[in-house]
Design an enzyme around this catalytic site. Structure first.
Site, PDB file in Angstrom:
ATOM      1  N   LYS A  14       0.801  -1.223   0.000  1.00 36.58           N
ATOM      2  CA  LYS A  14       0.000   0.000   0.000  1.00 36.58           C
ATOM      3  C   LYS A  14       0.833   1.271   0.000  1.00 36.58           C
ATOM      4  O   LYS A  14       0.332   2.348  -0.338  1.00 36.58           O
ATOM      5  CB  LYS A  14      -0.931   0.016   1.217  1.00 36.58           C
ATOM      6  N   LYS A  76       1.338   4.954  -5.267  1.00 34.83           N
ATOM      7  CA  LYS A  76       1.863   3.601  -5.481  1.00 34.83           C
ATOM      8  C   LYS A  76       2.610   3.510  -6.803  1.00 34.83           C
ATOM      9  O   LYS A  76       3.491   2.667  -6.976  1.00 34.83           O
ATOM     10  CB  LYS A  76       0.719   2.580  -5.458  1.00 34.83           C
ATOM     11  N   GLU A 166      -5.751  -2.132 -10.724  1.00 31.73           N
ATOM     12  CA  GLU A 166      -6.757  -1.992 -11.770  1.00 31.73           C
ATOM     13  C   GLU A 166      -7.494  -0.658 -11.659  1.00 31.73           C
ATOM     14  O   GLU A 166      -8.259  -0.299 -12.549  1.00 31.73           O
ATOM     15  CB  GLU A 166      -7.764  -3.143 -11.701  1.00 31.73           C
TER      16      GLU A 166
END
Length: 218
Positions: A14, A76, A166
């Site tokens: 994360k 990220k 995604e």
């Protein structure tokens, strides 16, 4: 690292430590994991965009705009060491299949011309089935997710943290990289690097359904 340990300890990172970079030899192994991933009839219906510097990561991060609902994935991408965009091919034209066939012959997979012809016919048959069904693009997409699995497992075995993403706007990347003209569709982004101390997911125990729930005897 053994396989069992990698399976039980890898997780979706994360937060990344932006100061740490994956060694180049390790990067090469990760890219090889993608290149050697399995695909139906060895069609290899994919293309991978590798962002290994700030400029490249900024291009991919455009798909997670600051004012969007997917902005949570932006760091990220920007703070990871390397980021890879996995794309599927929209079609499998004869010219591309011939390219695959020629490379197989170059690599010594066919002892005789008849062996090559047999494989060419078999592969064409499978492709024709999907052309008839109208789902070639979807078939190719499924192969890309096989490659993603190989990348994630390989990262775990090599001690590299990873995040499959995604949550991004594919249309932005289609325009950014001219994918429509190239016959490619972006499917998933994978960030790679080393987690930061603040990573909330790093110390959580892994949770999976019990064996008797997911397995049964034939």
């Amino acid at each position: 690292m053994d396989l069992s340990h990698a399976l039980k300890t890898r997780y979706a990172t994360k937060a990344y430590d932006a100061t740490r970079r994956i060694p180049e030899e390790t990067v090469k192994q990760l890219l090889e994991a993608l290149r050697y991933s399995p695909s139906s009839v060895n069609a290899q219906p994919w293309h991978f965009i590798v962002a290994d510097d700030e400029a490249g990561k900024q291009r991919l991060a455009k798909a997670t705009p600051a004012d969007s609902e997917v902005v949570y994935n932006r760091k990220k991408i920007l703070e990871a060491s390397h980021v890879i965009l996995l794309c599927s091919r929209d079609e499998l034209p004869k010219s591309y299949l011939t390219e695959v066939l020629n490379k197989e012959e170059q690599d010594g997979r066919y002892a005789t011309p008849a062996d090559r012809e047999g494989m060419e016919a078999a592969r064409a048959g499978y492709v024709h089935q999907h052309l008839e069904a109208g789902d070639v693009a979807h078939w190719n997409q499924k192969q890309v997710y096989l490659a993603q699995g190989f990348l994630l497992l390989s990262a775990g075995l090599l001690g590299v943290d990873a995040t499959p993403i995604e949550g991004f706007y594919p249309d932005i990347l289609v325009e950014e990289f001219g994918f429509q003209e190239k016959g490619l569709t972006p499917q998933v982004i994978v960030s790679l690097g080393y987690h930061a101390e603040k990573d909330s997911n790093a110390k959580r125990p892994k949770s999976r359904l019990a064996p008797d729930v997911v397995f049964s005897k034939a």
